[in-house]
Scaffold this active site. Structure first.
Site, mmCIF file in Angstrom:
data_model
loop_
_atom_site.group_PDB
_atom_site.id
_atom_site.type_symbol
_atom_site.label_atom_id
_atom_site.label_comp_id
_atom_site.label_asym_id
_atom_site.label_seq_id
_atom_site.Cartn_x
_atom_site.Cartn_y
_atom_site.Cartn_z
ATOM 1 N N GLY A 22 -46.101 24.912 -16.968
ATOM 2 C CA GLY A 22 -45.947 23.842 -17.938
ATOM 3 C C GLY A 22 -46.954 22.719 -17.765
ATOM 4 N N LEU A 24 -46.821 20.174 -15.652
ATOM 5 C CA LEU A 24 -45.979 18.983 -15.718
ATOM 6 C C LEU A 24 -46.273 17.942 -14.647
ATOM 7 C CD1 LEU A 24 -42.589 20.832 -16.353
ATOM 8 C CD2 LEU A 24 -43.964 19.619 -18.050
ATOM 9 N N GLY A 27 -51.521 14.759 -11.055
ATOM 10 C CA GLY A 27 -52.119 14.728 -9.726
ATOM 11 C C GLY A 27 -52.157 16.070 -9.034
ATOM 12 N N ALA A 30 -53.914 22.151 -9.518
ATOM 13 C CA ALA A 30 -53.663 23.541 -9.889
ATOM 14 C C ALA A 30 -52.691 23.618 -11.062
ATOM 15 C CB ALA A 30 -53.112 24.320 -8.693
ATOM 16 N N ASN A 113 -39.997 19.983 -0.894
ATOM 17 C CA ASN A 113 -39.634 18.758 -1.590
ATOM 18 C C ASN A 113 -38.137 18.622 -1.809
ATOM 19 O OD1 ASN A 113 -42.441 19.684 -3.365
ATOM 20 N ND2 ASN A 113 -42.444 17.817 -2.157
ATOM 21 N N HIS A 140 -39.652 16.455 -14.581
ATOM 22 C CA HIS A 140 -39.074 17.780 -14.357
ATOM 23 C C HIS A 140 -38.496 17.923 -12.954
ATOM 24 C CE1 HIS A 140 -43.067 18.177 -12.613
ATOM 25 N NE2 HIS A 140 -42.748 19.351 -12.089
ATOM 26 N N GLU A 177 -40.325 12.046 -1.889
ATOM 27 C CA GLU A 177 -40.762 13.409 -2.194
ATOM 28 C C GLU A 177 -40.382 14.413 -1.103
ATOM 29 O OE1 GLU A 177 -42.809 14.379 -5.080
ATOM 30 O OE2 GLU A 177 -42.138 12.451 -5.882
ATOM 31 N N HIS A 249 -49.195 15.235 -2.092
ATOM 32 C CA HIS A 249 -48.302 15.142 -0.943
ATOM 33 C C HIS A 249 -49.136 15.243 0.331
ATOM 34 C CE1 HIS A 249 -44.975 16.911 -3.668
ATOM 35 N NE2 HIS A 249 -44.790 15.608 -3.550
ATOM 36 N N ASP A 251 -48.636 17.138 2.769
ATOM 37 C CA ASP A 251 -48.791 18.516 3.244
ATOM 38 C C ASP A 251 -49.911 19.273 2.534
ATOM 39 O OD1 ASP A 251 -47.609 19.130 0.796
ATOM 40 O OD2 ASP A 251 -45.882 20.175 1.649
ATOM 41 N N ASN A 365 -49.431 27.275 -9.677
ATOM 42 C CA ASN A 365 -48.651 26.151 -10.180
ATOM 43 C C ASN A 365 -48.669 24.979 -9.199
ATOM 44 O OD1 ASN A 365 -47.354 25.276 -12.445
ATOM 45 N ND2 ASN A 365 -45.461 26.396 -12.115
ATOM 46 N N CYS A 371 -45.270 24.650 0.920
ATOM 47 C CA CYS A 371 -44.461 24.076 -0.163
ATOM 48 C C CYS A 371 -43.181 24.858 -0.380
ATOM 49 C CB CYS A 371 -45.256 24.060 -1.465
ATOM 50 S SG CYS A 371 -46.485 22.742 -1.599
#
Length: 450
Positions: A22, A24, A27, A30, A113, A140, A177, A249, A251, A365, A371
């Site tokens: 999407g 969404l 920053g 990807a 997250n 989202h 986050e 983030h 990471d 994504n 992650c």
């Protein structure tokens, strides 16, 4: 405080059937780059499960967190859409189709997250503490934390061993986050450690210096540390240069485990980093591994997600024999591959081997191997108190892969989200997952309460 028989358990997010592109996340380069492309939810989930299988084969304890209920129609109801579920989806598709991507997002797959975790050895009451992230920077993700809290209470429901808090208030000053900006450093998993909280902004940050949002705030990090009764916390600010390059983030530009912190040269302002490292060395024999920009540019680090590799002790907890679980993109990037090859030859640092894994659907994504997992340090007694439905072996991975193959589409476009039939498919999949996991009597999903 010291505990015995402690280990780190990775709880990966099981990628849901609504995985789509999407675009969404501001920053997240990807995510923006692949916006509106056709995704493959089946391949995404199978890739994630194979990564979990890789860790099991290497001897690690592995768990998972289930996908959240998507679409979250309660959000659309709050936005004024009324009627039966199918009518809500049809009305939204006609009047505000951009909202469908938000409520269908499978972003809870990125379990780093989901929450911040403090092990019992580091907390004031000797329990493992969890605080779901409010994720307020992106719409989202901001809708996730009520379901995250429900899921964490299902997985870690024994209050003698675990404390699941509510998210800190969803107010701009308290943007949180989760574990993607928190690193637990220690000598061994059972010893008292230090929580390194990295933040993107505080009350003094010049927001005009940031091209992209500084998602994590100092105030949120301090609030989570208070909630958990964290005995020792150190706070360090991200460099604006890293955020503006796409390190949304910490990471994305740093990863730590045990006494080792591996970070990019431009992850932090140099003076602030040295001050934080000096403080950390008062508590443990910190070893830092800086990846110089001359070897791996910030752009290559972010594109390959080198720092979004999982940094693991050996399966028996030996911190002197670490391994990286790196995305295959690291092997394909010549600068990153050369740095890894040189690092493996350098026995002054503890990383001894690397496993490359294919998580391309997630990477496209904006989320790599790190992650996809939430790290939880558990003693044997605490591990025994975890809901066993969410602990994995290879046989259960086979079962989950069969479930994925039965229910997931091999192609999904943003336009497909308006299809009421797709909504029915997703709900059928979640109902079947409850059966597969043996959780019919437990309120894992909101629809079980209606």
């Amino acid at each position: 405080m010291t505990t015995t028989n402690a280990r780190e358990v990775n709880f990966d997010g099981l990628i849901g059937p609504t995985h789509h592109y999407g675009g969404l996340a501001s920053g997240n380069l990807a995510s923006s780059r692949n916006a509106l492309r056709t995704s493959n939810p089946r391949e995404a989930a199978l890739q994630g499960l194979e990564k979990m299988r890789t860790l099991i084969k290497l001897g690690y304890t592995q768990g998972f967190l289930p996908p959240q209920q998507r679409p979250d129609l309660s959000v659309l109801s709050q936005l004024g859409f009324r009627g039966p579920d199918e009518h809500i989806i049809s009305s939204t598709a006609q009047q505000a189709p951009e909202l469908l991507s938000m409520v269908y997002s499978a972003s809870s797959m990125w379990a780093a997250n989901a929450a911040t975790v403090t092990p019992s050895a580091d907390s004031s009451d000797g329990r493992v503490h969890f605080t779901p992230a409010n994720l307020l920077t992106t719409a989202h993700r901001a809708i996730e934390h009520p379901q995250t809290e429900r899921i964490l209470n299902t997985v870690f429901g024994n209050s003698d061993h675990f404390a699941v808090h509510s998210a800190v208030p969803s107010i701009g000053r308290f943007g949180d986050e989760g574990a993607a900006n928190h690193t637990r450093l220690c000598t061994s998993y059972g010893d008292a450690g230090v929580g390194l909280f990295v933040y993107g902004r505080d009350d003094q940050t010049d927001l005009s210096s940031l091209t992209f949002p500084g998602r994590q705030t100092l105030a949120a990090s301090e609030a989570v540390a208070r909630q958990h009764g964290t005995q020792t916390a150190v706070y360090l600010q991200q460099a604006a240069q890293a955020i503006n390059a796409g390190a949304f983030h910490n990471d994305v530009v740093a990863v730590g485990n045990g006494p080792l912190l591996m970070y990019h040269q431009h992850a932090y302002q140099a003076q602030a980093a040295e001050q934080a490292f000096e403080t950390l060395r008062a508590y443990l024999p910190l070893q830092t591994l800086c990846v110089n920009a001359d070897d791996v540019s910030l752009q290559d680090a972010i594109k390959s997600y080198l720092f979004n590799s999982q940094l693991l002790a050996s399966a028996d907890g030996d911190m002197s024999k670490m391994r990286l679980i790196a995305p295959s993109e690291c092997e394909e990037n010549s600068a990153v591959r050369k740095w890894i090859e040189r690092a493996l030859q350098d026995h002054n640092q503890p990383i001894r081997n690397v496993e490359f894994v294919d998580v391309r659907q997630s990477m496209s994504n904006g989320g790599g191997p790190a992650c996809l997992r939430l790290r939880v340090v558990l003693t044997d007694e605490q591990l025994a108190a975890v809901n066993p439905a969410f602990l994995l072996d290879e046989a259960k991975i086979d079962v989950l892969q069969d479930w994925v193959k039965r229910h997931y589409r091999d192609q999904l476009s943003v336009a497909d989200l308006a299809d009421v039939q797709f909504y029915r498919e997703v709900m059928t999949a979640l109902e079947d997952l409850i059966t597969v996991l043996g959780l019919k009597g437990q309120a894992l999903y909101p629809f079980q309460l209606s």
